[in-house]
Design an enzyme around this catalytic site. Structure first.
Site, PDB file in Angstrom:
ATOM      1  CG  ASN A 243       0.919  -6.151  17.966  1.00  0.00           C
ATOM      2  OD1 ASN A 243       0.882  -6.565  19.115  1.00  0.00           O
ATOM      3  ND2 ASN A 243       2.051  -6.114  17.276  1.00  0.00           N
TER       4      ASN A 243
ATOM      5  CG  ASP B 102       4.717  -1.780  17.260  1.00  0.00           C
ATOM      6  OD1 ASP B 102       5.199  -1.141  18.211  1.00  0.00           O
ATOM      7  OD2 ASP B 102       4.077  -2.842  17.398  1.00  0.00           O
TER       8      ASP B 102
ATOM      9  CE1 TYR C 162      -2.381  -5.335  12.223  1.00  0.00           C
ATOM     10  CE2 TYR C 162      -3.339  -3.613  13.578  1.00  0.00           C
ATOM     11  CZ  TYR C 162      -2.657  -4.804  13.472  1.00  0.00           C
ATOM     12  OH  TYR C 162      -2.258  -5.473  14.616  1.00  0.00           O
TER      13      TYR C 162
HETATM   14  N1  AR6 Z   1       7.464   6.866  10.777  1.00  0.00           N
HETATM   15  C1  AR6 Z   1       6.220   7.246  10.423  1.00  0.00           C
HETATM   16  N2  AR6 Z   1       5.340   6.436   9.783  1.00  0.00           N
HETATM   17  C2  AR6 Z   1       5.766   5.183   9.514  1.00  0.00           C
HETATM   18  C3  AR6 Z   1       7.043   4.703   9.836  1.00  0.00           C
HETATM   19  C4  AR6 Z   1       7.918   5.597  10.511  1.00  0.00           C
HETATM   20  N3  AR6 Z   1       9.151   5.245  10.881  1.00  0.00           N
HETATM   21  N4  AR6 Z   1       7.143   3.407   9.407  1.00  0.00           N
HETATM   22  C5  AR6 Z   1       5.972   3.103   8.814  1.00  0.00           C
HETATM   23  N5  AR6 Z   1       5.143   4.168   8.857  1.00  0.00           N
HETATM   24  P1  AR6 Z   1       2.108   0.187  10.020  1.00  0.00           P
HETATM   25  P2  AR6 Z   1      -0.604  -0.528  10.922  1.00  0.00           P
HETATM   26  C6  AR6 Z   1       3.770   4.319   8.336  1.00  0.00           C
HETATM   27  O1  AR6 Z   1       2.193  -1.009   9.138  1.00  0.00           O
HETATM   28  O2  AR6 Z   1      -1.072  -0.530   9.514  1.00  0.00           O
HETATM   29  C7  AR6 Z   1       2.955  -3.556  13.151  1.00  0.00           C
HETATM   30  O3  AR6 Z   1       3.554  -4.801  12.933  1.00  0.00           O
HETATM   31  C8  AR6 Z   1       3.310   3.379   7.245  1.00  0.00           C
HETATM   32  O4  AR6 Z   1       3.759   3.852   5.971  1.00  0.00           O
HETATM   33  O5  AR6 Z   1       3.294   0.561  10.811  1.00  0.00           O
HETATM   34  O6  AR6 Z   1      -1.408   0.193  11.950  1.00  0.00           O
HETATM   35  C9  AR6 Z   1       2.199  -3.534  14.473  1.00  0.00           C
HETATM   36  O7  AR6 Z   1       2.854  -4.281  15.481  1.00  0.00           O
HETATM   37  C10 AR6 Z   1       1.805   3.490   7.383  1.00  0.00           C
HETATM   38  O8  AR6 Z   1       1.312   4.625   6.669  1.00  0.00           O
HETATM   39  O9  AR6 Z   1       0.888   0.038  11.096  1.00  0.00           O
HETATM   40  C11 AR6 Z   1       0.886  -4.144  14.093  1.00  0.00           C
HETATM   41  O10 AR6 Z   1       0.943  -5.552  14.093  1.00  0.00           O
HETATM   42  C12 AR6 Z   1       1.602   3.756   8.871  1.00  0.00           C
HETATM   43  O11 AR6 Z   1       2.876   4.075   9.400  1.00  0.00           O
HETATM   44  C13 AR6 Z   1       0.656  -3.658  12.679  1.00  0.00           C
HETATM   45  O12 AR6 Z   1       1.964  -3.361  12.168  1.00  0.00           O
HETATM   46  C14 AR6 Z   1       1.040   2.560   9.610  1.00  0.00           C
HETATM   47  O13 AR6 Z   1       1.642   1.383   9.105  1.00  0.00           O
HETATM   48  C15 AR6 Z   1      -0.127  -2.373  12.672  1.00  0.00           C
HETATM   49  O14 AR6 Z   1      -0.441  -2.053  11.337  1.00  0.00           O
END
Ligand code: AR6
Length: 180
Positions: free
Chosen positions: A30, A40, A131
């Site tokens: 973020n 993250d 997001y």
């Molecule tokens: N390895 C690979 N992919 C993952 C993992 C992992 N360990 N964990 C989750 N995903 P998101 P965003 C996938 O929510 O939507 C955070 O709080 C998940 O299934 O991680 O870009 C940041 O600080 C999804 O398909 O990121 C921001 O505030 C993808 O990663 C916010 O979330 C992205 O999900 C960013 O939101």
């Protein structure tokens, strides 16, 4: 599954990006760069304090990381040598430049990787978790952007899309197949 385009292997796997053995992993961060939930949170948990300390330094120097842009740190305790942190757009219905911003994320990550002589990179499905970016549209942008980049720049040898959930995995597999 994987596919070779020019010199580059493009691969889709299902898994946890913190386990990647490649040179670099991308973080869906973020604007604060100070960590959060989802991927993250996982990267900061496994990578340890070194990554957060570097993020704080970057922030002190240049402030928040704008949506669509990317910064690089080392990988701390991860196997990957580097982490590229990018900030995806929050989905607000599609009329707020979300598609352009998501494309910027992928392009800026690839450029930053190239500038740092990175040859292999694992990338999560940016913006499709917290997001709320629609997964099919996000996968189209991710795959198209990366393929556009590697067609013009020959230094990257391996790009791995790491899908955490089954739905994204199936979408990515289907899309990559079409680039036969
Ligand atoms: N390895 C690979 N992919 C993952 C993992 C992992 N360990 N964990 C989750 N995903 P998101 P965003 C996938 O929510 O939507 C955070 O709080 C998940 O299934 O991680 O870009 C940041 O600080 C999804 O398909 O990121 C921001 O505030 C993808 O990663 C916010 O979330 C992205 O999900 C960013 O939101």
């Amino acid at each position: 599954m994987d596919k070779k385009i020019n010199q580059t292997i493009i691969e889709v796997i299902k898994g946890n990006i913190t386990k990647s053995q490649l040179d670099c992993i991308v973080n869906a961060a973020n604007t604060s760069l100070l960590g959060g939930g989802g991927v993250d949170g996982a990267i900061h948990r496994v990578g340890g304090k070194a990554i957060l300390d570097e993020c704080i330094k970057i922030r002190n120097k240049q402030g928040n990381c704008p949506v669509g842009e990317a910064v690089i740190t080392t990988g701390g305790n991860l196997k990957a040598k580097y982490v590229i942190h990018t900030v995806g757009p929050v989905w607000k219905g599609g009329k707020n430049n979300e598609a352009e911003k998501l494309k910027d994320c992928y392009m800026n990550c690839m450029k930053l990787a190239q500038n740092n002589h990175i040859r292999s990179i694992s990338i999560p499905n940016i913006s499709t978790g917290i997001y709320s970016y629609p997964k099919v549209e996000a996968a189209n942008i991710a795959i198209q952007s990366v393929i556009d980049f590697i067609r013009r720049n020959k230094s990257m040898l391996h790009v791995q899309f790491v899908c955490f959930d089954e739905e994204n995995y199936e979408i990515y597999e289907e899309k990559l197949k079409r680039y036969a």
